[in-house]
Write a protein that holds these residues in place. Sequence first.
Motif, PDB file in Angstrom:
ATOM      1  N   GLU A 181      12.371  -3.719 -37.051  1.00  0.00           N
ATOM      2  CA  GLU A 181      11.901  -2.982 -38.229  1.00  0.00           C
ATOM      3  C   GLU A 181      12.581  -3.469 -39.495  1.00  0.00           C
ATOM      4  O   GLU A 181      11.977  -3.558 -40.568  1.00  0.00           O
ATOM      5  CB  GLU A 181      12.161  -1.482 -38.067  1.00  0.00           C
ATOM      6  N   SER A 182      13.854  -3.795 -39.356  1.00  0.00           N
ATOM      7  CA  SER A 182      14.636  -4.086 -40.564  1.00  0.00           C
ATOM      8  C   SER A 182      14.174  -5.349 -41.294  1.00  0.00           C
ATOM      9  O   SER A 182      14.390  -5.486 -42.474  1.00  0.00           O
ATOM     10  CB  SER A 182      16.105  -4.196 -40.189  1.00  0.00           C
ATOM     11  N   LYS A 212       5.470  -5.620 -42.280  1.00  0.00           N
ATOM     12  CA  LYS A 212       4.758  -4.487 -41.689  1.00  0.00           C
ATOM     13  C   LYS A 212       3.498  -4.924 -40.946  1.00  0.00           C
ATOM     14  O   LYS A 212       3.100  -4.314 -39.967  1.00  0.00           O
ATOM     15  CB  LYS A 212       4.403  -3.476 -42.775  1.00  0.00           C
ATOM     16  N   ARG A 218       4.261 -10.142 -37.770  1.00  0.00           N
ATOM     17  CA  ARG A 218       4.438  -8.815 -37.182  1.00  0.00           C
ATOM     18  C   ARG A 218       3.778  -8.782 -35.807  1.00  0.00           C
ATOM     19  O   ARG A 218       4.348  -8.302 -34.829  1.00  0.00           O
ATOM     20  CB  ARG A 218       3.782  -7.776 -38.112  1.00  0.00           C
ATOM     21  N   THR A 231      10.515  -2.854 -48.899  1.00  0.00           N
ATOM     22  CA  THR A 231      11.617  -2.387 -48.055  1.00  0.00           C
ATOM     23  C   THR A 231      12.545  -3.511 -47.598  1.00  0.00           C
ATOM     24  O   THR A 231      13.337  -4.034 -48.348  1.00  0.00           O
ATOM     25  CB  THR A 231      11.078  -1.645 -46.809  1.00  0.00           C
ATOM     26  N   SER A 232      12.369  -3.852 -46.388  1.00  0.00           N
ATOM     27  CA  SER A 232      13.449  -4.611 -45.757  1.00  0.00           C
ATOM     28  C   SER A 232      13.267  -6.122 -45.824  1.00  0.00           C
ATOM     29  O   SER A 232      14.223  -6.838 -45.578  1.00  0.00           O
ATOM     30  CB  SER A 232      13.582  -4.183 -44.298  1.00  0.00           C
ATOM     31  N   CYS A 257      11.133  -7.406 -40.190  1.00  0.00           N
ATOM     32  CA  CYS A 257       9.790  -7.908 -39.925  1.00  0.00           C
ATOM     33  C   CYS A 257       8.774  -7.345 -40.936  1.00  0.00           C
ATOM     34  O   CYS A 257       8.887  -6.183 -41.323  1.00  0.00           O
ATOM     35  CB  CYS A 257       9.394  -7.516 -38.516  1.00  0.00           C
ATOM     36  N   CYS A 285       8.380  -8.240 -28.399  1.00  0.00           N
ATOM     37  CA  CYS A 285       9.031  -6.995 -27.975  1.00  0.00           C
ATOM     38  C   CYS A 285       8.433  -6.478 -26.683  1.00  0.00           C
ATOM     39  O   CYS A 285       9.158  -6.045 -25.782  1.00  0.00           O
ATOM     40  CB  CYS A 285       8.882  -5.923 -29.059  1.00  0.00           C
ATOM     41  N   GLU A 295      11.213  -2.264 -30.721  1.00  0.00           N
ATOM     42  CA  GLU A 295      10.672  -2.441 -32.068  1.00  0.00           C
ATOM     43  C   GLU A 295      11.671  -2.058 -33.139  1.00  0.00           C
ATOM     44  O   GLU A 295      11.707  -2.648 -34.212  1.00  0.00           O
ATOM     45  CB  GLU A 295       9.385  -1.614 -32.271  1.00  0.00           C
ATOM     46  N   GLN A 296      12.493  -1.103 -32.802  1.00  0.00           N
ATOM     47  CA  GLN A 296      13.473  -0.659 -33.805  1.00  0.00           C
ATOM     48  C   GLN A 296      14.327  -1.815 -34.302  1.00  0.00           C
ATOM     49  O   GLN A 296      14.814  -1.795 -35.426  1.00  0.00           O
ATOM     50  CB  GLN A 296      14.345   0.429 -33.196  1.00  0.00           C
ATOM     51  N   GLU A 331       5.713  -8.189 -32.312  1.00  0.00           N
ATOM     52  CA  GLU A 331       5.419  -7.047 -31.441  1.00  0.00           C
ATOM     53  C   GLU A 331       5.167  -7.522 -30.029  1.00  0.00           C
ATOM     54  O   GLU A 331       5.610  -6.905 -29.054  1.00  0.00           O
ATOM     55  CB  GLU A 331       4.224  -6.266 -31.983  1.00  0.00           C
TER      56      GLU A 331
END
Lengths: 713, 478
Positions: free
Chosen positions: B411-412, B416, B421, B474-475, B414, B428, B407-408, B425
Motif C-alpha cells: 500500500e505504501s 492505486k 498495481r 499519497t504514498s 504501489c 501478493c 497487500e498491506q 496484486e
Amino acid sequence: MRVSKAKSEKGEGHKEIEKEEQGSERKAKSTENQQKDIKPEEPVLRRSDSISKPRQKGIDPWDLVLRRCSSSSHLKMLKNTVSNQSTSKEDIIIPKRIHRGPTDILRALASTVGRDYTASHYKYHDDPYLIPSSNISKRTFALSKESGRKAAQWIRQEHSKLFQHRHADPPIEAFYPRPVYDENSEVTEDTLKKVIGEVAVSDAITVYQLLEKKGEVVSESTKQSFLELLCYYNGDDALPEDLIEERWFRQGTRARERQRKTWKDNGVAETVFRSIEPSTSAAYCALLQGMTRHYQVDRAWQLFEEMNHKGIPLTTEAYNSLIRVTSYLREGVEQRWRLVEELLGAMAKQGLQPNVGTLNSALETVSTMGLQRQAKTYALRTLAEFRKLGVEPSLASYYFLLNTFCKERGPTSSILVDIMSQINGRSFTIQDPKDTFFFVTAMDLCRNHLHDKDLAWSVDALLHTGNNYDLIGDSYKESIYYRNLFALLCSTEPFEVFMEFYNKMVPNIYIPEPGIMEEVLRAVDLNGAMDQFPRIWSDMVIFDHTDRENLVTDILAGMVRNQPPSEDLTAKFAKVAWDIWTKLEAQDQERYRQLRCTGPILGDVMILCLRAGDFPKASMVLRKLDKEQHKVLGVPKLAALQLFLETCIANKDVTNAIWCMQYCTDAGFPEAGQLAQLLKDGVELTDSQVTELANIVGSEVMLEKETASIAAL
Amino acid sequence: MVDPKQNPNLLKQVAFALMKLLGGSRETTKSHFKSQCVPSQMCKVSTSSHCFEKHNDDSESSDEDKEKPKKQPGKNMDAINKLNSLLKSMMEEESSPTKSIGASNIEIAQPRIKNKRILESKDKSKEEVKKVLSESEKLDEALTSAAHDVATSFGGNVKQTESELLHKLLSRSESKPSNVKETAKPSVSLNELIVGMKIDRTKRSDAIPEENRAGQVRRILGTRFQPPSREIPYETTLEEKTQELKRPKICKFIGGDIVGSKWSEISGRAPPQVVGRGMSTPAVALADLGTIRSRAQWDTQRGRVLIPGVYQLAERVNLFDSPPLGIFQPSDKTKPASEISLPPELTTWQRLHERELKLAVTHPPANIYEEMIQWTEQGKLWKFPIDNEQGLDEESKVFFTEHIFLEQHIESWCPKRGPVRHFMELVCVGLSKNPYITVQDKKDHLDWFRQYFESKKEILTEVGALAGEAQPQTSLEF
C-alpha cells in the motif's frame, strides 16, 4: 455400566451437561413452562447445586440460545445421565487432560508385545540362515549389525561434504555428519554449550581451547557446566548413545577394572577449575565428585578438607561420593565406619537431606568391610535410619545388603528370603547404576549360597514383574543369571519340570554353556531319560559344543550306561555315536580347538555300534584303535572289547576275534588271557588259530587256563 | 545333658569321630569344628554329620526312608540337643534289623571300603566283577539282592545286567570328577587314574570286617556319652518335603527301587564349582569322598554342607527393625529454606548421571515399537501424534494472516491502479499461497519489486504505466 457411559460421554457430553445445568437453574427461576420440560433433571439440579452455586447470577442469553437450539438431543443425553446418576449422587469428575509424550503411544503398543520364546530376538534378521544358534554367533551377529552401522557412520564422517543436503525440514540432526572442530573453526560460547549438550567431551575441550586462544570470555555458568562434563567423564569420550549392542555385550569385567585410580591429575578439568575465579562451591563439588568417581581419593579428601577450612558447603552428591570411597580412605572397619558417621553427621549439620544415593554409598562401604560381625549391624542400622527418613532403598541397596550378609567364606545367611518378602511383586525403576547387579547376585546366591529353587523362582518372578527386566544389566549378567538358574533347577527340580523349562528357554533366550550342558547331560543320565540323549546331542551340535571332549565323553558314557530297550532308540544312539565318529575323523587338523581322540570315546562308539548290530562300523573303530595307537589317547573300556569279542564269537568270526585279542594284548589289558579263554570256549578253533592265539596271549596263559579248566573239571 | 561348651574334651572326641567318618576332609572339619564351638554354629556340624549318616543309611538299605524323619534336624532345635540325639540315633541304629551284618572292632568306615572295591572292579574282567559281586554281597545284601532281582526279571544275561546295575549305582562317583573339568584344572577322570594303578588285591582280600558306625561312635565315646534324658521330637523340615518331591517318576528301565533311593543323593548334588574346590585330594581320598560328596553339598572351603532348605536354620533378618543411627532428623519443614545454606545443584552433572542411568536400562529393542521409540528419541521419526508442523518452531510464532494478507505491504508505495498495481496484486496472491517461505521472505520479495519499480520509474512514466496515477497525493513518492 455407569462408568462406561460416563466415560463415553466425557468428551462433549460433560461440557454440554454443564451448560444444561446452568441453563436449567436459571430457567427454573424464569419460566414455569420450561420447568415442565426439565422435570427429569431434578437430580441433576440437586447435584449441580453443589458445584455451580457461585455461578447463579443473571441469565446468560447465550446459554438460553444454546439450550433452545439443541434441547431435544441434549435432553436425551441428559435423561441417560440422570437415570444413571440418580442412584448415586456423586459429582462427575472431569479428568484432567493427561499430557502424552511423543513416545507414549508407542510404549503402550510395545507393552502389548510379549516375549516370544519360539522366535529369536528381534535384533536378528528373520531368516533361517541368519538366526544365531550359539552364544558366539549371537554375539557376532548382533555386533556385526552394529559395526555395519558404525562403518556407515565412518563413511559419512570421512566424506562429510557429500552428506550436507538437507531434505528434511526440520533437519534430522542424527543423519548429518558431526561437525569437526579444529584451529580454523569459528566457535563461540554457544558452540561450547552445544557440544556440552551433546556430551562430546573431546569436542568440548577443543572448542574451549579455541575460545581461550581467541581470547573470548566464557561465562562462568558455561565454564561450570564444562567442568562438570570433564569431571564426570574424566576428560574421555563416552560411548556414543546409539551403540546399544556394544553396550549390551561389553563384558562386566569393566566395572572391576575401574576400581583403580584413573583420574587425570593436572588434566584439563583442574585447569578449568583453577580458571573459575573466585572458586565457587559448585566448582569445588564438581571437582570433588570427579576425583571420587575416578578414585583419586587422596586428593579428593584434601579438597574436602580445604572446603571445610574455607567454609564452603558441599552438595548431597558430593557427600555421597565421599562416603562411597570411605573404604579407600581409612583402614579397618571401625575407622571406616567412624568416617561414614562423621560425614553423615556433617551432612545433617549442614541441613542436607540424604537421598537414596547416600544410602547406597553407605551400604557400599559397609559391604566392603569383610566378614566383620559389625558390618551387618551397621548395614541394618543404616537401613533403619533411612527408612525413618522416608528414603526407600533401591535394588542397589539390596545388592549391597546381599554382599554384606552372604560372603563367600562366611556363614550362610538367608537375608535374601527377607529381602524377597519385602520387594516381591514390586516394579522398580533404575535409581542407581548398581541397581543392575541385584538380579544376577540374587540368583547366584540362590544357587551357590542357599541352594533353594523356590527362592530362585520368586527371584525370577520378580525379574519378570513390570519393567524389571530392564534391570538385568547386560548380556554378560543375563547369561550368568540364567546359568545359575539352570544349574540350580537342573539339580533341584524334577527332571520333567526342568526339561520343560529347558524347552522354553533354549535356544532363544539362553544357550547353555558347556558347563551347564554337562549338568544337563548328567541329569539325563541319572534319570535314565535316555530318549533325551539324541535331542541333547542335536542341541550340542547346534550350540557348537561338539569339540568339548568332556561333553562328548559324557554323552557317550551316558548312552552306554543307559542301554535302551527299544530297537529304535538303540539305532538312534548308534547314529549319534557314528556322528561323533565322523566328526572325529573329519576334524580340521589346523583348528585350534580339537576334539582329542581318546580310547574311552572310541570304545563307547564301538559299544553303541555293536548294540545296534553294526559290526562293520565297530571294526572300523577298532581298526583306528589298532592302527593309530600313537594318536589315540588311552585305551577303551574293557567292556567294549569284550562286547566286540562276544559279537565275533556269536558270528563265528575268528579272524576278527583274534585281531581283537591282538589289540587287547597290545593295549596291555591284563584280562587278555581271560578273553582268550572266552574265545577258546566260544568257538571251535583250528590248530593254527590256537597257536596264533597262544602267540598273542602267551602260551602259558593258554596252558594255565587249560590246566585250570581241567582241574576245575 | 551335656553342654559342649563346658565339656570341650567330649566335643573334641565327637569332632574326631565325625572327622573319621568324613574321611578325606579331616583338616577342614576339625578346624571348623574347633573354631565354631558356639552353640548357634553347632547346628552346622550336626548337619554335616547328619547328612553323612543319611548317606550311609541309603547305601546300607534301600528301605530306610521311614527312618529319615526321625533324624531330620529340627529348625528351631537347640544345637546341642541335636548333636546328642544324633549320636544317640547312631547308637540305636545297630539294633536296627536292616543293618548290615558282622559288626566288628576294626575302625575303618564302611563306605570307604565298599566304594573303593567296587570302583576298582570297574575295569576288571567279568570274573572280577563276579568276585566283587560276591564280596559286596557280604557287605550289602540288600543292594545286591535288589540288583539281582531286577536283573533276573530282565532275563537274558543276568550277570551282566546285574553288574551294570551296580555300575550304574556307582556311576556317580565316576561322573563326579569329570564335573571338575569346567572350573578346575583339567583333571583326569577317575577311570583313567585307576587304569594305571596297580591294585594290591591281597590286602583287599583279607577285607577288614565291617564295623557299624554306631559301634564306632560308641567305642570312641566310650562310657562318657550320656544319652539325653528325654526324647526330642523332631519336626520335619522343608528338606524332606523337597526330597519327596524330587523322587523321579520314571525309573522304568533300570531298578526302579534302587534308582529311587539313589535319587536323594542326586538331588543334593553339589554345584560344579563347589565340588571343584575340594578336588585337590589324591585319587584314593577322592574315592573315599565320592560318596560323601554325592550325598550332600560338601563344600570343603566353606566348611559346611549345603542341603536344600537347611539354611532355614540361619537367622532371619528384620530389615528395617534395627535401631536407627539417629544422625538425621526427619525433614522438618518448619525450617525456612533460606536458613539452610544449600549449595547450588550441579545441573550438568545431574543430567549426565541421568543419562548414564537411562543408558544402563536401554537394551536392544525387542520389537518394532521399541525400535520406533528409540528412533523417535534420536529425532529420526515423526513424533506421535503426527503433527506436520513438528519442529517448525519459528513458524509457529507467526499468525497465518501475516502469510496471507500481503497487500498491506504494498500500500505504501504501489500506485492505486494501473498495470503496476495489477501486477503487484498478482504477486501478493501468489505469495500468499506459498507455504514454503517465511513471512520475512515474502516481505523481502515485495521489497525487491518496490526497488525494481523505483529504478525503472522513468521508463514507467514514459510509457505511461504510472500515468493512471492522476494525483500522486499519497504514498507514491518516487
